[in-house]
Write a protein that holds these residues in place. Structure first.
Motif, short mmCIF file in Angstrom:
data_model
loop_
_atom_site.label_atom_id
_atom_site.label_comp_id
_atom_site.label_asym_id
_atom_site.label_seq_id
_atom_site.Cartn_x
_atom_site.Cartn_y
_atom_site.Cartn_z
N LEU A 137 40.94 -137.87 38.78
CA LEU A 137 39.64 -137.53 39.35
C LEU A 137 38.65 -137.31 38.23
N GLU A 138 37.42 -137.72 38.49
CA GLU A 138 36.36 -137.57 37.50
C GLU A 138 35.38 -136.49 37.94
N ASP A 139 34.45 -136.18 37.07
CA ASP A 139 33.49 -135.11 37.29
C ASP A 139 32.80 -135.22 38.66
N GLY A 140 32.84 -134.12 39.42
CA GLY A 140 32.13 -134.05 40.70
C GLY A 140 32.94 -134.49 41.90
N GLU A 141 34.14 -135.02 41.69
CA GLU A 141 34.92 -135.52 42.82
C GLU A 141 35.66 -134.38 43.53
N ASN A 142 35.79 -134.53 44.83
CA ASN A 142 36.44 -133.55 45.69
C ASN A 142 37.95 -133.82 45.73
N LEU A 143 38.75 -132.80 45.43
CA LEU A 143 40.20 -132.96 45.35
C LEU A 143 40.81 -133.40 46.68
N HIS A 144 40.51 -132.71 47.77
CA HIS A 144 41.09 -133.04 49.07
C HIS A 144 40.71 -134.46 49.51
N LEU A 145 39.43 -134.79 49.40
CA LEU A 145 38.98 -136.12 49.82
C LEU A 145 39.60 -137.22 48.96
N SER A 146 39.78 -136.95 47.68
CA SER A 146 40.39 -137.94 46.79
C SER A 146 41.85 -138.18 47.16
N ILE A 147 42.59 -137.11 47.49
CA ILE A 147 43.98 -137.27 47.92
C ILE A 147 44.05 -138.09 49.20
N ILE A 148 43.19 -137.80 50.16
CA ILE A 148 43.18 -138.55 51.41
C ILE A 148 42.88 -140.02 51.16
N THR A 149 41.88 -140.31 50.35
CA THR A 149 41.50 -141.69 50.04
C THR A 149 42.64 -142.45 49.38
N ALA A 150 43.29 -141.83 48.39
CA ALA A 150 44.39 -142.49 47.69
C ALA A 150 45.58 -142.73 48.62
N CYS A 151 45.93 -141.73 49.43
CA CYS A 151 47.04 -141.89 50.37
C CYS A 151 46.75 -143.01 51.38
N GLN A 152 45.55 -143.04 51.91
CA GLN A 152 45.18 -144.10 52.84
C GLN A 152 45.20 -145.46 52.14
N GLY A 153 44.84 -145.47 50.86
CA GLY A 153 44.80 -146.72 50.10
C GLY A 153 46.16 -147.35 49.91
N ILE A 154 47.23 -146.55 49.94
CA ILE A 154 48.58 -147.12 49.81
C ILE A 154 49.37 -146.95 51.11
N ASN A 155 48.65 -146.64 52.20
CA ASN A 155 49.26 -146.51 53.53
C ASN A 155 50.36 -145.43 53.55
N LEU A 156 50.02 -144.26 53.04
CA LEU A 156 50.95 -143.14 52.92
C LEU A 156 50.45 -141.99 53.78
N ASP A 157 51.32 -141.42 54.64
CA ASP A 157 50.89 -140.30 55.48
C ASP A 157 51.66 -139.01 55.23
N SER A 158 52.67 -139.04 54.36
CA SER A 158 53.46 -137.84 54.05
C SER A 158 53.81 -137.84 52.58
N ALA A 159 53.58 -136.69 51.91
CA ALA A 159 53.87 -136.61 50.47
C ALA A 159 54.03 -135.15 50.07
N VAL A 160 54.69 -134.96 48.93
CA VAL A 160 54.82 -133.65 48.31
C VAL A 160 53.98 -133.67 47.04
N VAL A 161 53.16 -132.65 46.85
CA VAL A 161 52.37 -132.54 45.63
C VAL A 161 53.27 -132.01 44.53
N LEU A 162 53.50 -132.82 43.51
CA LEU A 162 54.38 -132.44 42.40
C LEU A 162 53.67 -131.58 41.37
N SER A 163 52.48 -132.00 40.98
CA SER A 163 51.73 -131.23 39.98
C SER A 163 50.28 -131.69 39.94
N GLY A 164 49.47 -130.83 39.37
CA GLY A 164 48.07 -131.14 39.15
C GLY A 164 47.56 -130.27 38.03
N LEU A 165 46.70 -130.84 37.18
CA LEU A 165 46.12 -130.07 36.09
C LEU A 165 44.78 -130.68 35.72
#
Length: 141
Positions: free
Chosen positions: A14-42
């Protein structure tokens, strides 16, 4: 935002100003994924809103300061109104104090790196259970 996903890992930048939740949703939809475990974030954030559940509603508090995201956990599931990233995190202030809890919103400052484990054999649903909403894992058919 940039992301790349395989059956074993979904990585996001994610780059400056991007929303974490919306970015996760966009990426998951982009690879047709509806279930995941968040491993890490920093990374760094310029705003974080926490929610404290009282049993009836979320009481929200927003911190509009640059902080470091030092720990992130959670899951991505599906509920009636769509995909839901359920996230908890710990953030470090410039004085090295820590704050954390249930994350309602995060806005990136410069950079956030995030890694999710896709789940394909189990479907993570969310349903209302009495006074709260809960994760209901179901075997896929």
């Amino acid at each position: 935002m940039q992301y790349c996903g395989t059956e074993e890992l979904l990585a996001l930048h994610l780059e400056d100003g991007e929303n974490l939740h919306l970015s996760i949703i966009t990426a998951c939809q982009g690879i047709n994924l509806d279930s995941a475990v968040v491993l890490s974030g920093l990374g760094m954030v310029k705003s974080v809103t926490f929610g404290w559940y009282t049993g009836a509603e979320y009481v929200k508090k927003t911190y509009s300061d640059v902080m470091e995201l030092v720990s992130l956990s959670g899951d991505v599931s599906f509920r009636q109104d769509g995909m839901y990233p359920h996230l908890h995190g710990v953030f470090s202030t410039p004085e090295h104090g820590l704050i954390g809890g249930h994350i309602m919103e995060v806005i990136a400052f410069r950079n956030i790196e995030l890694f999710l484990k896709p789940v394909y054999t189990i479907h993570f649903n969310r349903r209302r259970m009495d006074a709260f909403e809960a994760l209901i894992p179901e075997q896929r058919g």
